[in-house]
Write an enzyme that holds these catalytic residues in place. Sequence first.
Site, short mmCIF file in Angstrom:
data_model
loop_
_atom_site.label_atom_id
_atom_site.label_comp_id
_atom_site.label_asym_id
_atom_site.label_seq_id
_atom_site.Cartn_x
_atom_site.Cartn_y
_atom_site.Cartn_z
N ASP A 98 0.86 -1.18 0.00
CA ASP A 98 0.00 0.00 0.00
C ASP A 98 0.90 1.23 0.00
O ASP A 98 1.68 1.44 0.92
CB ASP A 98 -0.89 0.00 1.25
CG ASP A 98 -2.24 0.65 1.00
OD1 ASP A 98 -2.27 1.67 0.30
OD2 ASP A 98 -3.26 0.12 1.49
N ASP A 199 -2.93 4.80 -2.53
CA ASP A 199 -3.98 5.46 -1.76
C ASP A 199 -4.32 6.83 -2.35
O ASP A 199 -3.42 7.63 -2.65
CB ASP A 199 -3.51 5.60 -0.31
CG ASP A 199 -4.58 6.08 0.62
OD1 ASP A 199 -5.59 5.37 0.78
OD2 ASP A 199 -4.41 7.18 1.20
N GLU A 254 -6.40 4.05 -6.03
CA GLU A 254 -7.65 4.43 -5.37
C GLU A 254 -8.01 5.83 -5.82
O GLU A 254 -7.24 6.78 -5.63
CB GLU A 254 -7.48 4.38 -3.84
CG GLU A 254 -8.78 4.70 -3.12
CD GLU A 254 -8.58 4.96 -1.64
OE1 GLU A 254 -9.46 4.58 -0.85
OE2 GLU A 254 -7.58 5.58 -1.26
N HIS A 330 -10.83 -2.29 4.01
CA HIS A 330 -10.57 -1.73 5.33
C HIS A 330 -11.32 -0.42 5.58
O HIS A 330 -11.41 0.03 6.72
CB HIS A 330 -9.08 -1.49 5.50
CG HIS A 330 -8.54 -0.48 4.53
ND1 HIS A 330 -8.43 -0.73 3.18
CD2 HIS A 330 -8.12 0.80 4.70
CE1 HIS A 330 -7.96 0.33 2.56
NE2 HIS A 330 -7.76 1.27 3.46
N ASP A 331 -11.85 0.21 4.53
CA ASP A 331 -12.56 1.48 4.65
C ASP A 331 -14.07 1.34 4.50
O ASP A 331 -14.79 2.34 4.51
CB ASP A 331 -12.07 2.47 3.58
CG ASP A 331 -10.75 3.13 3.94
OD1 ASP A 331 -10.43 3.19 5.15
OD2 ASP A 331 -10.04 3.58 3.03
#
Length: 556
Positions: A98, A199, A254, A330-331
Amino acid sequence: MTKEWFKDSVVYQVYPMSFQDSNNDGIGDLAGIKQRLQYIHNLGADVIWLNPIYTSPNKDNGYDIADYKNINSNYGTMQDFDELLQQAHQLDLKIMMDLVVNHTSDQHAWFKESRKSQDNLYSDYYIWRDPVDGHEPNNWLAAFGGSAWTYVPERKQYYLHMFAAAQPDLNWENPEVREAVFDVERFWLDKGVDGFRMDVINLISKPAGLPNIPEPVTSGTTMDFVADGHRLNEFLRQMNEEVLSKYDTITVGEMPGATPTDAIKYTGLDSHELNMVFQFEHVVLSSNPDVRMGKWNDEPVKLIELKKSLNRWQTGLDGKGWNSLYWNNHDQPRAVSRFGNDSPEFRELSAKMLATTLHMMQGTPYIYEGEEIGMTNGHFTELNQYEDIESINFYDELVNQKHILNQETMLRYLANMSRDNARTPMQWNSSENAGFSKATPWYGLNSNYNEINVENSLSDKNSVFYHYQKLIQLRHDSELIRYGTFEPIDSEDTQVYAYRRHYEGKTLLVLSNFTDATVERNYQQSEATKLLINNYADDLDTKLRPYESKAYLFEK
């Protein structure tokens, strides 16, 4: 269509803090992940996506990085990482890191120097602006609530942070910043990692001049306004030319607010930037109509809207780009709680139904840890049960400061939408702390771990786990599933999600009942060559029982 390995792959996402604790300090770690590599391999996944494992003060659970080239001591050492990477590769599992480079931690050495003065080596590494009439430079709001600007007396200036104040945004207009990021990427790729999930990468190019946003201003409208800046293609192309193109990587960006058209610009088959986009359209469908509350609600997602969104991406990228397929991460809240039915009667059926619906589509599927056993939302009822900075900040803003919601309503919204629903420790068995740790876990366990856990799943041949395993094997074995074109069916059907896939004379028909009622649909499934997969033990042809999902193969 070009056949590249990332298109043939299934990704398993590991949230390290909550996956497996090996040293019994209550926090998951790299050695714990290493212990579970065989489990991921047995599921059939090809790639492990690791959420951030770098040195961090953990203001946002690792998405505030203080040192890109060192491991968070909670997770272990660089030697632990090297061993994990080596053992993963021995099992033919790739590792995707990530990469968080829109912002750093305010504890990063770059920012510590940058905040000291306006004339040091790092002064232009972040986005600084003078006050305007004694106030913030513009009206932007941060994603986690409050202003996107924080004042630093030493510089007599504000710095921009699109998220928490502890996460200052990097200044990508500065070529030295870009080179520093590229250096970080080379460091990990030279170690042998197989790619990056990037991200909020579409926020790195800010609008020229940082102008005010038209009213009404919310965190969501700020994010949409800032995303996809005029230099984003340029920055991503440079990253690809100088780094990514020199390695055999998987890259997914993302990109909040992205449309299929945007995705083609950044990840198109003819572009030289990234492989895939993580888009948010289908996971924000039930946003609160009161824009002040954004995502906070407890409304179920309407199937017609869900189909419209997913179908738009399937048809929009077909032959032009490549989809990433996911229900949760995870979000996001747990898939079976958000899109299915997590009651004891229907949890397993609806979890399998969701899996079939998604995994039969064109794109690379992502499985979030615990999804493959049907883990659910935590169903927490008290504010002190939450840890997530976004959840706590918005509770304070909407309940205590602005008095838009009462306590009971906001707690109901948190139980439905909080990111913490995905962050409860992995449920391995029914022993102490679900087999995650012998110490008190860093975050509270879901109370249903005695029933929902890996050990129970592996002992039941009809479990959600084995359904996922079969779906993955079907995808690996079938070019029709991997590459076939997408044809939506009956988009206005409020109960059933139906579509076809076509490839080299073969057709796949997928039918999924999103309700708890038995319905009837006739798509000539009786003429199918084969029933590939079903979440019931038998097939009643045109009948679809509650949350039934099945895929048929038609061959000429």
